[in-house]
Design an enzyme around this catalytic site. Structure first.
Site, PDB file in Angstrom:
ATOM      1  N   ASP A  64       0.808  -1.223   0.000  1.00  0.00           N
ATOM      2  CA  ASP A  64       0.000   0.000   0.000  1.00  0.00           C
ATOM      3  C   ASP A  64       0.845   1.278   0.000  1.00  0.00           C
ATOM      4  O   ASP A  64       0.347   2.336  -0.326  1.00  0.00           O
ATOM      5  CB  ASP A  64      -0.940   0.018   1.220  1.00  0.00           C
ATOM      6  CG  ASP A  64      -0.204  -0.190   2.540  1.00  0.00           C
ATOM      7  OD1 ASP A  64       1.040  -0.283   2.522  1.00  0.00           O
ATOM      8  OD2 ASP A  64      -0.857  -0.262   3.596  1.00  0.00           O
ATOM      9  N   HIS A  65       2.116   1.195   0.345  1.00  0.00           N
ATOM     10  CA  HIS A  65       2.934   2.411   0.456  1.00  0.00           C
ATOM     11  C   HIS A  65       3.600   2.780  -0.868  1.00  0.00           C
ATOM     12  O   HIS A  65       3.444   3.871  -1.375  1.00  0.00           O
ATOM     13  CB  HIS A  65       4.027   2.219   1.516  1.00  0.00           C
ATOM     14  CG  HIS A  65       3.557   2.388   2.925  1.00  0.00           C
ATOM     15  ND1 HIS A  65       2.607   1.573   3.481  1.00  0.00           N
ATOM     16  CD2 HIS A  65       3.904   3.269   3.894  1.00  0.00           C
ATOM     17  CE1 HIS A  65       2.389   1.957   4.740  1.00  0.00           C
ATOM     18  NE2 HIS A  65       3.172   2.979   5.010  1.00  0.00           N
ATOM     19  N   ASP A 119       4.250  -1.306  11.305  1.00  0.00           N
ATOM     20  CA  ASP A 119       3.779   0.026  10.954  1.00  0.00           C
ATOM     21  C   ASP A 119       3.219   0.643  12.225  1.00  0.00           C
ATOM     22  O   ASP A 119       2.497  -0.010  12.975  1.00  0.00           O
ATOM     23  CB  ASP A 119       2.692  -0.042   9.877  1.00  0.00           C
ATOM     24  CG  ASP A 119       2.407   1.337   9.324  1.00  0.00           C
ATOM     25  OD1 ASP A 119       2.926   1.665   8.242  1.00  0.00           O
ATOM     26  OD2 ASP A 119       1.684   2.107   9.999  1.00  0.00           O
ATOM     27  N   ARG A 379      -0.252  12.746  10.316  1.00  0.00           N
ATOM     28  CA  ARG A 379       1.058  13.342  10.604  1.00  0.00           C
ATOM     29  C   ARG A 379       1.287  14.562   9.718  1.00  0.00           C
ATOM     30  O   ARG A 379       1.036  14.497   8.520  1.00  0.00           O
ATOM     31  CB  ARG A 379       2.179  12.327  10.353  1.00  0.00           C
ATOM     32  CG  ARG A 379       2.174  11.263  11.412  1.00  0.00           C
ATOM     33  CD  ARG A 379       3.351  10.310  11.312  1.00  0.00           C
ATOM     34  NE  ARG A 379       3.265   9.417  12.445  1.00  0.00           N
ATOM     35  CZ  ARG A 379       3.590   8.137  12.445  1.00  0.00           C
ATOM     36  NH1 ARG A 379       4.071   7.583  11.353  1.00  0.00           N
ATOM     37  NH2 ARG A 379       3.455   7.418  13.526  1.00  0.00           N
ATOM     38  N   SER A 533       7.012   7.109  12.843  1.00  0.00           N
ATOM     39  CA  SER A 533       6.974   5.842  12.120  1.00  0.00           C
ATOM     40  C   SER A 533       7.751   4.723  12.807  1.00  0.00           C
ATOM     41  O   SER A 533       8.687   4.967  13.559  1.00  0.00           O
ATOM     42  CB  SER A 533       7.567   6.098  10.736  1.00  0.00           C
ATOM     43  OG  SER A 533       8.182   4.957  10.230  1.00  0.00           O
ATOM     44  N   ARG A 535       9.551   2.698  11.092  1.00  0.00           N
ATOM     45  CA  ARG A 535      10.548   2.268  10.100  1.00  0.00           C
ATOM     46  C   ARG A 535      11.887   1.960  10.770  1.00  0.00           C
ATOM     47  O   ARG A 535      12.524   2.819  11.369  1.00  0.00           O
ATOM     48  CB  ARG A 535      10.701   3.325   8.991  1.00  0.00           C
ATOM     49  CG  ARG A 535      11.230   4.664   9.437  1.00  0.00           C
ATOM     50  CD  ARG A 535      11.113   5.708   8.334  1.00  0.00           C
ATOM     51  NE  ARG A 535       9.721   6.022   8.084  1.00  0.00           N
ATOM     52  CZ  ARG A 535       9.276   7.216   7.675  1.00  0.00           C
ATOM     53  NH1 ARG A 535      10.118   8.199   7.444  1.00  0.00           N
ATOM     54  NH2 ARG A 535       8.003   7.423   7.474  1.00  0.00           N
TER      55      ARG A 535
HETATM   56  C1  MIC Z   1       4.154   6.357   8.317  1.00  0.00           C
HETATM   57  O1  MIC Z   1       2.959   6.655   8.402  1.00  0.00           O
HETATM   58  O2  MIC Z   1       5.073   7.092   8.700  1.00  0.00           O
HETATM   59  C2  MIC Z   1       4.515   5.011   7.718  1.00  0.00           C
HETATM   60  C3  MIC Z   1       5.139   5.271   6.409  1.00  0.00           C
HETATM   61  O3  MIC Z   1       3.349   4.248   7.514  1.00  0.00           O
HETATM   62  C4  MIC Z   1       5.448   4.304   8.694  1.00  0.00           C
HETATM   63  C5  MIC Z   1       6.018   3.050   8.191  1.00  0.00           C
HETATM   64  C6  MIC Z   1       7.177   3.239   7.249  1.00  0.00           C
HETATM   65  O4  MIC Z   1       7.953   4.170   7.411  1.00  0.00           O
HETATM   66  O5  MIC Z   1       7.286   2.408   6.350  1.00  0.00           O
HETATM   67  C7  MIC Z   1       4.820   4.007  10.048  1.00  0.00           C
HETATM   68  O6  MIC Z   1       3.873   4.659  10.430  1.00  0.00           O
HETATM   69  O7  MIC Z   1       5.327   3.144  10.781  1.00  0.00           O
HETATM   70 FE1  SF4 Z   2       0.059   4.765   5.127  1.00  0.00          FE
HETATM   71 FE2  SF4 Z   2       1.402   5.442   7.338  1.00  0.00          FE
HETATM   72 FE3  SF4 Z   2      -0.088   7.232   6.026  1.00  0.00          FE
HETATM   73 FE4  SF4 Z   2      -1.278   5.294   7.319  1.00  0.00          FE
HETATM   74  S1  SF4 Z   2      -0.034   6.889   8.199  1.00  0.00           S
HETATM   75  S2  SF4 Z   2      -1.782   5.991   5.267  1.00  0.00           S
HETATM   76  S3  SF4 Z   2       0.127   3.583   7.011  1.00  0.00           S
HETATM   77  S4  SF4 Z   2       1.762   6.217   5.268  1.00  0.00           S
END
Ligand code: MIC
Ligand code: SF4
Length: 642
Positions: A64-65, A119, A379, A533, A535
């Site tokens: 999905d990313h 995630d 965010r 995140s 990550r």
């Molecule tokens: C995000 O919302 O920051 C992400 C991208 O979903 C991350 C995961 C990632 O960095 O792959 C998260 O929330 O953990």
């Molecule tokens: Fe995707 Fe992270 Fe954004 Fe949710 S917050 S939509 S998991 S990138």
């Protein structure tokens, strides 16, 4: 003594430890989820464990990313993920099937079960009474292999809801209010449990909006009871068999109680550049808006999209506002297509995006220079949208639509009467986008294109260490600062040597070059370091660059765990003056580096440039100490560590 909901689920999954706040515990994990941006590493790590099949009740791999396919990288990742899922007993949710948290809520989440996801928004599934926790990919890999998840027993905070939301005030405003009161670090070491008579007025998708954005509090997770509304959701999803009632005992105890009267809430908005910078929408005057985005795992359910469509019906979006709408899943997309709501969105001039994270992680739709963007996301950290000087605000779909229609930040109550939105009692359930694992796994070859680089392995910890301070940063540094995402960098997630070039790229583009020249070094930070995140690249890539220690005032939970998992020593300052005394370029010498980790809570440091001595605190469990000494969790597990 009565138990709250979180305690009940932890108790039934407890593998080791005592359930007293702050104690180290380990819990059994029933389900796991990964998404593609963290998943490729997680599966390489699972592979390195040498098992034939996952040992969980259900593991799901979502794509999905990384959905933009500007070059071969993301497509390589998708094929790798699909084939490795088929081989190891993992369900695979195809690109286009939807955002992991939304699809997991619809099709897999179950009250009373535990879910570990790579995630940070995994707590979304707390909306249906699940203990759902975000973690680094390596922790998820270990859980897939049947290992427990280690954490500190959190305190359980009760948010007691009374009343009922007024028209144009929504679930998003509830979590924005909690963020306003608790701030982005107010939830660290805590589980937020929602109870009270107001709970029954919220549907599961509304509850999921609240638990989703609970991640922004830094909380371990958030959870709602499983009740009649939960059963109603399971009925809609045609899986009532997964429903169980789950409520806290009447005499349950909490470490703190926060009361929110839903009837008194107003439409709220988080201003740039932090989700806790919350104010009433009505207080913002004359803020011209350039972009509006509805979607993300926070606000892309069927009810969110239906409300958006009904508010747009018969109207046109303002000519100065680029408006995008993202349905959270194929199920939602299909439902609005069938009931006609999609037609209202199309006719309004809004742009439809496929079901994925998209603009939320800077994968397309970067705002114009200096633009104001209002998003129903979770965010608004600087630069995350893809545009460094954009001003991103976070609000409900209602507030987003009001801005899209008027071209200004506007209290949505000015739009007139709230439309009557009738949600369907029945929807199409079509799981064809979720591929079950192969019947004959031996026949499946895992396909690894050139974007799938081998896992870098760390060395065991050195006896003594002397390193340069590569960077010194302040409070609330996010993992988006440490390891940015977006359309240029996100496709490199499966290739650590390449992505390492971008560590701290937005803050200091020279960081990676300097780290390489100096042969690694030390990072200095303030409070709540590594928020956001999950990550693990924010630890893995610095590890690759030779970072051996991160010394800060305090850490965010997931990033702390990730540093330990990759053998980087996390240390904290005993005294703010010691933080103040350090500058970038200082050389810190620690003669008893390894010995301190082996057996002490204190690490003696000499700042060679300033001629100053001080000590740092090491707060680690015996197991974490062994992991760091081994050079990380993979080395530790391979050597037989549990
Ligand atoms: C995000 O919302 O920051 C992400 C991208 O979903 C991350 C995961 C990632 O960095 O792959 C998260 O929330 O953990
Ligand atoms: Fe995707 Fe992270 Fe954004 Fe949710 S917050 S939509 S998991 S990138």
């Amino acid at each position: 003594m009565g138990m709250n909901l979180a305690e009940k689920i932890i108790k039934s999954h407890l593998v080791s430890g005592k359930m007293a706040p702050g104690e180290d515990i380990a819990i059994k994990i029933d389900q796991t989820l990964t998404q593609d941006a963290t998943g490729t590493m997680a599966y390489l790590q699972f592979e390195a464990l040498g098992l034939k099949k996952v040992k969980t009740e259900r593991s799901v791999s979502y794509v999905d990313h990384n959905m933009l396919q500007a070059s071969f990288e993301n497509a390589d990742d998708h094929i790798f993920l699909q084939t490795i899922a088929a081989k190891y007993g993992i369900y695979f949710s195809r690109p286009g099937n939807g955002i992991c948290h939304q699809v997991h809520l619809e099709r897999f989440g179950a009250p009373g079960k535990t879910l570990l996801g790579s995630d940070s928004h995994t707590p979304t599934n707390g909306g249906l009474g699940m203990l759902a926790i975000g973690a680094g990919g390596l922790d998820v890999a270990v859980a897939m292999g049947g290992g427990p998840f280690y954490l500190k027993m959190p305190e359980v905070v009760n948010v007691y809801l009374t009343g009922k939301l007024k028209p144009f005030v929504s679930a998003k405003d509830v979590i924005l209010e909690v963020l306003r009161r608790l701030t982005v670090k107010g939830g660290v070491g805590k589980i937020i449990e929602y109870t009270g008579p107001g709970v029954a007025s919220l549907s599961v998708p509304e509850r999921a909006t609240i638990t989703n954005m609970g991640a922004e509090l830094g909380a371990t997770t958030s959870i709602f009871p499983s009740d009649a509304r939960t059963k109603e959701y399971f009925r809609l999803q045609k899986r009532v068999k997964d429903y169980v009632k789950l409520v806290p005992d009447k005499d349950a105890k909490y470490s703190q109680v926060i009361t929110i009267n839903l009837s008194k809430l107003e439409p709220l908005i988080a201003q740039p550049h932090s989700p806790d910078n919350v104010i009433e929408v009505g207080k913002l005057k004359n803020v011209k808006v350039n972009q509006v985005c509805v979607g993300s795992c926070t606000n892309s359910s069927l009810s969110d999209l239906m409300i958006t469509a009904r508010l747009l019906k018969g109207k046109k979006v303002h000519p100065d506002v680029s408006t995008t709408i993202t349905p959270g899943s194929k199920q939602v997309f299909n439902a609005i297509a069938k009931n006609g709501a999609l037609a209202y969105i199309i006719a309004s001039g809004a742009r439809i995006i496929e079901s994925a994270c998209g603009p939320c992680i800077g994968m397309g739709q970067a705002p114009a220079s200096g633009a104001v963007s209002i998003r129903s996301f979770n965010r608004n950290f600087p630069g995350r949208s893809g545009t460094k000087d954009a001003n991103v605000y976070l609000a409900s779909p209602e507030v987003c639509v009001a801005a899209a229609l008027t071209g200004y930040i506007t209290d949505p109550r000015k739009l007139g009467r709230f439309p009557k939105v009738v949600l369907p009692k029945k929807i199409d359930i079509d799981d064809s986008g979720i591929l079950p694992p192969a019947k004959n796994p031996d026949k499946v070859d895992v396909v690894r294109g050139p974007n799938i680089a081998p896992l870098p392995i760390n060395d065991p910890m050195p006896v003594s260490y002397s390193g340069e301070v590569l960077i010194k940063v302040g409070d609330n540094i996010t993992t988006d600062h440490i390891m940015p995402a977006g359309a240029k960098i996100l496709p490199l997630r499966s290739n650590i040597p390449k992505i390492a070039e971008y560590v701290y790229y937005q803050v200091d583009p020279e960081f990676a070059k300097r780290a390489k020249e100096k042969g690694g070094g030390i990072i200095i930070g303030g409070d709540n370091y590594g928020q956001g995140s999950s990550r693990e690249h924010a630890a893995l890539a610095p590890m690759y660059l030779g970072v051996k220690m991160v010394a800060v005032k305090s850490f965010a939970r997931i990033h702390l765990a990730n540093l330990i998992n990759f053998g980087i020593l996390p240390a904290t300052f005993n005294n703010p003056a010691d933080y103040d005394s350090i500058s970038q370029g200082d050389i810190l010498e620690m003669l008893n580096f390894k010995e301190a980790v082996q057996s002490s809570d204190s690490l003696e440091v000499e700042n060679k440039k300033k001629g100053k001595k001080f000590s740092l605190r090491i707060s680690l469990t015996p197991r974490q100490r062994e992991i760091i000494i081994a050079g990380g969790l993979l080395n530790y597990t391979r050597a037989g560590g549990k």
